[in-house]
Design an enzyme around this catalytic site. Structure first.
Site, PDB file in Angstrom:
ATOM      1  CE1 TYR A   1      -3.711  -2.825   0.799  1.00 11.63           C
ATOM      2  CE2 TYR A   1      -4.674  -0.447   1.452  1.00 11.63           C
ATOM      3  CZ  TYR A   1      -4.633  -1.754   0.953  1.00 11.63           C
ATOM      4  OH  TYR A   1      -5.874  -2.580   0.996  1.00 11.63           O
TER       5      TYR A   1
ATOM      6  CE  LYS B   1       1.502 -17.316  -2.971  1.00  6.36           C
ATOM      7  NZ  LYS B   1       0.721 -18.628  -3.160  1.00  6.36           N
TER       8      LYS B   1
ATOM      9  CG  ASP C   1      -2.101 -20.102  -1.793  1.00  4.12           C
ATOM     10  OD1 ASP C   1      -1.513 -20.131  -0.786  1.00  4.12           O
ATOM     11  OD2 ASP C   1      -1.669 -20.572  -2.737  1.00  4.12           O
TER      12      ASP C   1
ATOM     13  CG  ASP D   1      -8.278  -4.526   1.823  1.00  3.64           C
ATOM     14  OD1 ASP D   1      -9.130  -4.139   2.302  1.00  3.64           O
ATOM     15  OD2 ASP D   1      -8.128  -4.458   0.625  1.00  3.64           O
TER      16      ASP D   1
ATOM     17  CG  ASP E   1     -13.821  -6.913   2.197  1.00 11.92           C
ATOM     18  OD1 ASP E   1     -13.538  -6.029   3.242  1.00 11.92           O
ATOM     19  OD2 ASP E   1     -14.285  -6.141   1.103  1.00 11.92           O
TER      20      ASP E   1
END
Ligand code: IPM
Ligand code: MG
Length: 353
Positions: A141, A186, A219, A243, A247
């Site tokens: 970001y 990751k 993942d 983020d 959601d």
């Protein structure tokens, strides 16, 4: 107590849910004999329209002087031109950075009465109660961005210090709960994630020997969140993964309109916001779910004002209103009546004692 709270209603449904937050704060003030002074300021698209700046200097000054900041939402189609140089979201990102609120705490609580609002089966949702701790002012970001006619890039950087401080926030939270942390990265692909994992594997056993540590690739974590959500206690992860995963996690609770957040740093002043966006499709209709905003008020009372009893009272009131059948459109099941934002807020206020 006396407290100054900066209000940043922002865009879309932001002002509507901010009205609910203020109504609840005012009720808490009168019931518990506090004096909350509100200072409303511009952010996001509203600030671009009024001041050509998504985070005007007056807004920064007000937030820096406040005991806590409440934010509604930013963004909307009016300011979404992909080529625009100034965007509403820049205001929010800059505010998070200016306030140094590196730890974004996003609890995911499933109300038994709302399991029907989730697309997942009730047996998968039983016992879900987790907190996602999202690193908020680093990573992709905030890295350097470049763009020319044919190529674009976003740089992702993390330092040991940034990783250590967010891990400590997560581990302290986990220590007061079930004592489990799942760190999501990751590390099979990203160098920043390999550093993240090294620091995690070293710091957690050394500083928090009683914490049970699990690591997952993002993942796989996205899948495990749906297949075994009740196993998670505290999830800690970098900015962008947090983020996206929150959601996803909101669907466990039935709606994005249910999830609050607290963003804190090393000082007491925090930034409190529902995790949902500005929802331009329903803005102005008075039908948005104020629960995420009101639950964010509870976090504000707890983390920035040290008012634990008041925070618990607000959380209990939300639960009572839901038990009594109060439902906004996003959490209504067939046969139930949907009520407006202000009616939902009033039900919660009625349940506050
Ligand atoms: C959130 C939002 C923001 C983010 C946007 C509005 C910039 O999605 O708080 O989750 O990506 O952090
Ligand atoms: Mg988001």
């Amino acid at each position: 107590m006396e407290a100054v709270i900066t209000l940043l209603p922002g865009d879309g449904i932001g002002p509507e849910v901010t009205d609910s937050a203020v109504a609840v704060l005012s009720e808490v003030a009168s019931q518990f004999d506090h004096n909350f002074n509100f200072d409303t300021q511009l952010i996001g698209g509203a600030a671009i329209d009024a001041r050509a700046d998504p985070l005007p200097a007056a807004t920064i000054a007000s937030c820096e002087a406040a005991d806590a900041v409440f934010l509604g939402a930013v963004g909307g189609p009016k300011w979404s031109d992909p080529n625009a140089k100034i965007r509403p979201e820049q205001g929010l990102l800059k505010l998070r950075a200016v306030l140094g609120v590196y730890a974004n705490i996003r609890p995911v609580k499933v109300y038994a009465e709302l399991v029907g609002a989730s697309p997942l089966r009730p047996e998968i949702l039983a016992g879900v109660d987790m907190i996602v701790v999202r690193e908020l002012i680093g990573g992709i970001y905030f890295g350097k961005k470049t763009r020319d006619a044919t190529t674009a890039s976003d740089l992702c950087t993390y330092s040991v210090d940034e990783i250590e401080r967010i891990l400590r926030v997560a581990a302290k939270l986990a220590s007061g709960r079930d004592g489990k942390i799942c760190s999501v990265d990751k590390a099979n692909v990203l160098e920043t994630s390999r550093l993240w994992r090294d620091v995690t594997d070293r710091l957690i056993p050394a500083e928090f020997p009683n914490i049970e540590l699990e690591t997952l690739l993002v993942d796989a974590a996205a899948m495990h969140l749906l297949s075994r959500p009740a196993d998670f206690d505290v999830i800690v992860t970098e900015n962008m993964f947090g983020d996206i995963l929150t959601d996803e996690a909101s669907m466990l609770a039935g709606s994005l309109g249910m999830l609050p957040s607290a963003s804190i740093g090393d000082g007491v002043c925090g930034l409190y916001e529902p995790i949902h966006g500005s929802a331009p499709d329903i803005a102005g209709q008075g039908i948005a779910n104020p629960c995420a905003a009101i639950a964010s008020v509870a976090m504000l009372l707890r983390h920035s004002l040290g008012l634990e009893n008041e925070a618990v009272a607000v959380e209990r009131a939300i639960g009572r209103a839901i038990s009594a059948g109060a439902r906004t459109a996003d959490i209504v099941s067939s046969g139930e009546t949907r009520i407006s934002t202000s009616a939902m807020c009033n039900e919660i206020i009625r349940a506050l004692d």
